[in-house]
Write an enzyme that holds these catalytic residues in place. Structure first.
Site, PDB file in Angstrom:
ATOM      1  N   CYS A 132     -11.053   2.694  -0.617  1.00  0.00           N
ATOM      2  CA  CYS A 132      -9.640   3.011  -0.162  1.00  0.00           C
ATOM      3  C   CYS A 132      -9.341   2.194   1.118  1.00  0.00           C
ATOM      4  CB  CYS A 132      -9.551   4.497   0.023  1.00  0.00           C
ATOM      5  SG  CYS A 132      -7.940   5.084   0.789  1.00  0.00           S
ATOM      6  N   HIS A 134      -7.493   2.807   3.664  1.00  0.00           N
ATOM      7  CA  HIS A 134      -7.258   3.588   4.969  1.00  0.00           C
ATOM      8  C   HIS A 134      -8.590   3.825   5.210  1.00  0.00           C
ATOM      9  CE1 HIS A 134      -3.448   4.596   3.061  1.00  0.00           C
ATOM     10  NE2 HIS A 134      -3.246   5.417   4.212  1.00  0.00           N
ATOM     11  N   ASP A 183       0.900  -1.362   0.053  1.00  0.00           N
ATOM     12  CA  ASP A 183      -0.175  -0.065   0.041  1.00  0.00           C
ATOM     13  C   ASP A 183       0.895   1.177  -0.146  1.00  0.00           C
ATOM     14  OD1 ASP A 183      -2.562   1.749   0.076  1.00  0.00           O
ATOM     15  OD2 ASP A 183      -2.077   1.626   2.221  1.00  0.00           O
ATOM     16  N   SER A 184       0.379   2.404  -0.110  1.00  0.00           N
ATOM     17  CA  SER A 184       1.003   3.599  -0.291  1.00  0.00           C
ATOM     18  C   SER A 184       1.394   4.051   1.186  1.00  0.00           C
ATOM     19  CB  SER A 184       0.121   4.863  -0.815  1.00  0.00           C
ATOM     20  OG  SER A 184      -0.899   4.917   0.020  1.00  0.00           O
ATOM     21  N   GLU A 233      -2.947   9.015   7.747  1.00  0.00           N
ATOM     22  CA  GLU A 233      -1.514   8.983   7.993  1.00  0.00           C
ATOM     23  C   GLU A 233      -1.066   9.739   9.265  1.00  0.00           C
ATOM     24  OE1 GLU A 233       0.869   7.046   6.251  1.00  0.00           O
ATOM     25  OE2 GLU A 233      -0.708   5.849   5.361  1.00  0.00           O
ATOM     26  N   CYS A 254      -4.269  -1.725  -2.225  1.00  0.00           N
ATOM     27  CA  CYS A 254      -4.555  -0.167  -2.415  1.00  0.00           C
ATOM     28  C   CYS A 254      -5.167  -0.047  -3.608  1.00  0.00           C
ATOM     29  CB  CYS A 254      -3.052   0.359  -2.681  1.00  0.00           C
ATOM     30  SG  CYS A 254      -3.096   2.176  -3.159  1.00  0.00           S
TER      31      CYS A 254
HETATM   32  N1  DGL Z   1      -5.045   2.998   0.818  1.00  0.00           N
HETATM   33  C1  DGL Z   1      -4.895   3.567  -0.636  1.00  0.00           C
HETATM   34  C2  DGL Z   1      -5.983   3.173  -1.509  1.00  0.00           C
HETATM   35  O1  DGL Z   1      -6.584   2.267  -1.313  1.00  0.00           O
HETATM   36  C3  DGL Z   1      -4.615   5.298  -0.522  1.00  0.00           C
HETATM   37  C4  DGL Z   1      -3.877   5.842  -1.512  1.00  0.00           C
HETATM   38  C5  DGL Z   1      -3.225   7.079  -1.204  1.00  0.00           C
HETATM   39  O2  DGL Z   1      -2.223   6.978  -1.041  1.00  0.00           O
HETATM   40  O3  DGL Z   1      -3.927   8.207  -1.502  1.00  0.00           O
HETATM   41  O4  DGL Z   1      -6.496   4.045  -2.272  1.00  0.00           O
END
Ligand code: DGL
Length: 266
Positions: A185, A187, A10-11, A152, A73
């Protein structure tokens, strides 16, 4: 049976919600996670940049002898999944969108809201994939770009998060006819309880969890479920931010897990 690890990417910390779902469902599986915390968020970046980062990280995971890679992600799934699969035909690579879209269709859901990053929403990947299973489902989409940076930063259980949720979602929920919402997402499961407290009638589809159910079916089908887990899970990040360390401990807390800094470039 196959006791090799599953790679996650993931990011940032969002993908940990998928790892949590894996631990709950398949506790014998061993995890290698990569969070690109130095470069998060991805959701407002260009497709080229997202693809470049995704290739670096998936190449890194693929070299670790994983039996499967989960792109935890939505943004990367939307921008890069086909090219990642083409680049690594030897490893099954699962994205989060298709399993979630399939669940919506299988549930017979007639109308669904979708929230995600700017890139995910602009790509139209959710409506397109849902409609490939059932063209009759009505979809309503909304980008909520500030959610990821707040999560984050660990700004979750307070009024700043609630105000941000209301800022994005009040009109969206009031003006559109849906009672189920895709958390598009990874997150967002971390703020689902806040969204629920503001809009208690909404039911959620979590892309973080749906991909794990898909992974479970595939591992069963290929006879690749792990039967023992004696290895230590590994969590790599491009920046060992305080919040990454805190959230890793809180969400997948396992004192034996190894957490390491790993920077990647071409
Ligand atoms: N968890 C990522 C997603 O599902 C977040 C992407 C981001 O870094 O903006 O899209």
């Amino acid at each position: 049976m196959d006791n090799r690890p599953i790679g996650f990417f993931d990011s940032g910390i969002g993908g940990l919600t998928s790892v949590m779902a894996l631990h709950e469902r398949l506790p014998l599986e061993h995890v290698i996670f990569y969070g690109d915390t130095a470069r998060t968020p991805y959701g407002s970046k260009s497709p080229e940049t997202i693809r470049e980062f995704a290739v670096q990280i998936v190449d890194y995971l693929a070299a670790k002898d994983v039996k499967m890679i989960i792109i935890a992600c939505n943004t990367v799934t939307a921008m890069a999944l086909p090219m990642l699969r083409e680049r690594h035909p030897e490893i099954p690579i699962l994205g989060v969108v298709e399993p979630t879209a399939k669940r919506v269709a299988e549930d017979g859901c007639r109308s669904v809201g979708i929230i995600g990053t700017k890139v995910t929403i602009k790509s139209n990947v959710y409506p397109d994939t849902i409609h490939s299973f059932d063209p009759q489902v009505k979809t309503f989409s909304l980008a909520c770009p500030a959610f990821v940076p707040l999560v984050e930063e660990g700004i979750i259980d307070n009024e700043i998060m609630d105000l941000t949720i209301r800022y994005y979602m009040d009109d969206f929920v009031a003006e559109n006819d849906f009672d189920r919402l895709i958390l598009g997402c990874t997150h967002y499961p971390l703020i689902a309880h806040r969204i629920h407290s503001i809009y208690p009638k909404l039911e959620f589809y979590s892309s973080s969890r749906e991909v794990i159910l898909e992974a479970e079916s595939l591992l069963k089908e290929r006879d690749q479920l792990a039967v023992e887990n004696q290895m230590v899970d590994r969590y790599y990040a491009s920046d060992l931010s305080d919040n990454f360390l805190r959230m890793t401990d809180m969400l997948v807390g396992n004192n034996d897990a190894k957490i390491k800094l790993k920077k990647l470039e071409n």
